[in-house]
Design an enzyme around this catalytic site. Structure first.
Site, mmCIF file in Angstrom:
data_model
loop_
_atom_site.group_PDB
_atom_site.id
_atom_site.type_symbol
_atom_site.label_atom_id
_atom_site.label_comp_id
_atom_site.label_asym_id
_atom_site.label_seq_id
_atom_site.Cartn_x
_atom_site.Cartn_y
_atom_site.Cartn_z
ATOM 1 C CE LYS A 216 -5.467 2.801 2.712
ATOM 2 N NZ LYS A 216 -4.704 2.771 1.470
ATOM 3 N N GLY A 277 -1.210 5.135 1.874
ATOM 4 C CA GLY A 277 -0.670 5.753 3.104
ATOM 5 C C GLY A 277 0.353 6.831 2.809
ATOM 6 N NE ARG A 278 4.084 4.061 -1.598
ATOM 7 C CZ ARG A 278 3.460 2.895 -1.478
ATOM 8 N NH1 ARG A 278 3.048 2.495 -0.285
ATOM 9 N NH2 ARG A 278 3.253 2.122 -2.514
ATOM 10 C CD GLU A 363 5.465 1.757 2.324
ATOM 11 O OE1 GLU A 363 5.887 1.250 3.383
ATOM 12 O OE2 GLU A 363 4.503 2.545 2.303
ATOM 13 C CG HIS A 394 30.179 21.791 6.770
ATOM 14 N ND1 HIS A 394 31.416 22.389 6.689
ATOM 15 C CD2 HIS A 394 29.291 22.695 6.290
ATOM 16 C CE1 HIS A 394 31.284 23.609 6.204
ATOM 17 N NE2 HIS A 394 29.999 23.816 5.953
ATOM 18 C CE LYS A 514 3.264 -3.724 8.321
ATOM 19 N NZ LYS A 514 2.102 -3.199 7.637
HETATM 20 O O1 F6P Z 1 4.104 -0.870 6.951
HETATM 21 C C1 F6P Z 1 3.930 0.003 5.911
HETATM 22 C C2 F6P Z 1 2.608 0.694 5.981
HETATM 23 O O2 F6P Z 1 1.590 -0.145 5.558
HETATM 24 C C3 F6P Z 1 2.645 1.975 5.165
HETATM 25 O O3 F6P Z 1 2.378 1.781 3.831
HETATM 26 C C4 F6P Z 1 1.677 2.829 5.878
HETATM 27 O O4 F6P Z 1 1.857 4.174 5.560
HETATM 28 C C5 F6P Z 1 2.015 2.503 7.318
HETATM 29 O O5 F6P Z 1 2.297 1.121 7.296
HETATM 30 C C6 F6P Z 1 0.959 2.817 8.335
HETATM 31 O O6 F6P Z 1 -0.239 2.159 8.081
HETATM 32 P P1 F6P Z 1 -1.572 2.604 8.789
HETATM 33 O O7 F6P Z 1 -1.866 4.000 8.379
HETATM 34 O O8 F6P Z 1 -2.600 1.631 8.326
HETATM 35 O O9 F6P Z 1 -1.358 2.508 10.282
#
Ligand code: F6P
Length: 559
Positions: A216, A277-278, A363, A394, A514
């Site tokens: 993204k 993103g999710r 998230e 199992h 990060k």
């Molecule tokens: O670190 C979490 C995050 O921001 C997620 O929410 C997202 O899906 C992922 O990183 C990847 O982000 P991008 O698509 O910007 O690379």
């Protein structure tokens, strides 16, 4: 200044809502009532607390609930402004308040003639333009018209992405493999661990490989590192910068960064900041899915999503699958104080579904403050986890049956298998029904004793039961069903987040790590020992790593 959308601003704090207080009292009354008793009192309970909607059969009778529980939970939904929140989301309001963004994954699966506006602009035509662009590209690749740099057709597609730019594509590919083009290979690289890249590419030829760089932001460390490595790998084999245009495409919201990386923006597939993103597997992030299963099946998946969206938007809450699932999750999380929910698909193709749901749910809803920044006084999102049945039986089912933790379960099964083979499917499904039954009713000490079990062994062989579960059944796993299932959980997450009054669409919790990693990278790579200003533990770990990593490199060289 943050503007909190109007309906939510009027909501009184959760613990002060009348329905919340009533649920507390109600919980005190029914917390020790056994499912055995509830089923004995109502011989039709199995049908009473079950219904079918949009092709999914939902049996929630094995929950520790009565009619009163459900009406109080529905009242809680009303007092939490759920209806207004749903309307706000579908209406394109900026309900992601901390990022000041609309939340419109539902627009990704809206019919062409509908309209959803963000800042006064209808976004549906753009969505369909991208879908058409994806369709044309996917058809080219699938048919072999899209040629690599040496003129060979593409046989391997590798999606490079992480988090929402990976988990959805991987899950959907695995879930829909049955429908995929079998003479092509699909792989997914996410981890910055070089092993991920090496293992994914070791047996592939660059001249037949297409990389989809999915991000993204197009700035994510893992994805950009893997994308650069992929470019080197491809160029080493193909020896010409021009090859990049034939072997790399991008999916992103960030045109400038895509250009900077060297990917022709004609080969870029757009999405928008109002897609989290999710929540993006049905956007252009699903390009690998579309190439694998074909545009028609991809659109069938979108139709499944849309059917669940419409159900969520229009069905009354007492017959609304995501609303009821979300409210039940709140019931266990906040009143029984259970910490987790197990998702147990009895379908091998759904093996990555629990992993996918982990990002979607955790998230989204693991937040420690409400929309206005007040520290919450209650537990927010539960931990989601799971494995496909029967394998889980199992390993960890012992915990669910006899452990000291209460773990509500979602069983997911299908009436028909995609791969009929002898009586496998009956055996599989008998386990769904048996596990839900065993969890609910257990086995009393008297029953165990009556089997001739010696007294000393009776406690060990007793199953207390009273362990709740939902059973979700569908005809069979199709792209459409997958869309419905994913949207079911998306909207259940939304329902829970609304009750807890949190922002389910930001993810600030991932940022600090990060930033610190960016600071540590040069400290690991510096030629001279850097002066370290972390805490004593981090300093010592960095020093030890610096000392010993050289050793590993030497070993490799000598070996
Ligand atoms: O670190 C979490 C995050 O921001 C997620 O929410 C997202 O899906 C992922 O990183 C990847 O982000 P991008 O698509 O910007 O690379």
């Amino acid at each position: 200044m943050i503007t909190i959308p109007r309906p939510q601003a009027e909501i009184i704090p959760l613990c002060e809502r009348a329905a919340w207080k009533a649920l507390r009292q109600h919980h005190a009354k029914i917390q020790n009532v056994h499912l055995r008793q509830l089923f004995a009192e109502d011989l039709r309970r199995g049908e009473h607390f079950a219904f079918e909607a949009v092709g999914l059969y939902f049996d929630y009778s094995k929950n520790r609930i009565t009619d009163e529980t459900i009406s109080l939970l529905l009242e809680l939904a009303n007092q939490s402004g759920l209806r207004e929140r749903i309307d706000a989301m579908f209406g394109g309001e900026k309900i992601n308040v901390t990022e000041k963004r609309a939340v419109l994954h539902v627009a990704l699966r809206t019919m062409k003639d509908e309209s959803i506006k963000v800042d006064g602009t209808n976004v549906v035509p753009e969505v369909h333009d991208v879908l058409d662009q994806m369709t044309a590209f996917a058809n080219h690749v699938r048919s072999g018209q899209w040629k690599g740099h040496t003129g060979k057709r593409v046989r391997n597609v590798i999606n490079i992405g992480i988090g929402g730019s990976d988990l959805g594509p991987v899950m959907a590919y695995e879930a829909l493999k049955y429908y995929s083009q079998r003479d092509m290979t699909f792989r997914f690289i996410s981890n910055v661990d070089s092993t991920d890249f090496v293992e994914a590419t070791r047996d592939l030829s660059a001249d037949e490989t297409l990389f989809i760089v999915s991000s993204k932001t197009f700035t994510t460390l893992e994805t950009m590192t893997n994308a650069r490595t992929a470019r080197e790998w491809a160029l080493q084999a193909l020896g010409d910068e021009k090859a990049v245009a034939r072997h790399f495409v991008a999916v992103s919201t960030n045109t400038a960064e895509v250009k900077k990386f060297g990917i022709d923006t004609a080969n870029m597939f757009q999405f928008w900041d109002w897609v989290g993103g999710r929540y993006s597997m049905d956007s252009a992030i699903g390009l690998s899915t579309m190439i694998a299963i074909g545009p028609d099946q991809f659109r069938a998946m979108l139709a499944g999503f849309h059917a669940m969206d419409e159900h969520f938007r229009t069905a009354t809450f007492d017959r609304n699958l995501p609303v009821l699932m979300g409210l039940l999750a709140v019931w266990y999380n906040n009143f029984f104080e259970s910490q987790t929910i197990a998702v147990l698909p009895y379908e091998q193709y759904l093996k990555r579904f629990p992993a996918y749901l982990q990002q979607l749910t955790m998230e989204s809803n693991e937040k420690h403050v409400t929309l206005d920044g007040t520290r919450v006084e209650y537990q927010t999102g539960p931990i989601f986890w799971g494995e496909p049945g029967t394998n889980g039986q199992h390993s960890f089912y012992q915990l669910i049956h006899q452990g000291t933790k209460l773990i509500p379960c979602d069983f997911i099964g299908f009436f028909q298998t995609l791969n009929p083979l002898g009586d496998h499917h009956d055996l599989l499904m008998s386990n769904v029904f048996a596990q839900a039954e065993a969890l609910a009713f257990g086995k009393t000490p008297e029953e165990v004793r009556a089997e001739g079990t010696p007294d000393w062994l009776v406690p060990h062989r007793t199953f207390e039961g009273n362990r709740p579960s939902n059973v979700i059944l569908a005809e069979r796993l199709t792209p459409e069903t997958l869309g419905k299932l994913v949207a079911l959980y998306e909207h259940s997450v939304f329902t829970q987040g609304t009750i807890w009054q949190i922002d389910s669409f930001d993810q600030w919790g991932v940022e600090l790590g990060k930033v610190l990693a960016q600071r540590i990278i040069p400290e690991l790579e510096a030629a001279e020992d850097p002066s370290l200003k972390h805490d004593s533990s981090t300093n010592a770990l960095i020093r030890r790593y610096r000392k010993l990593k050289g050793g590993a490199a030497r070993m490799k060289k000598n070996g």
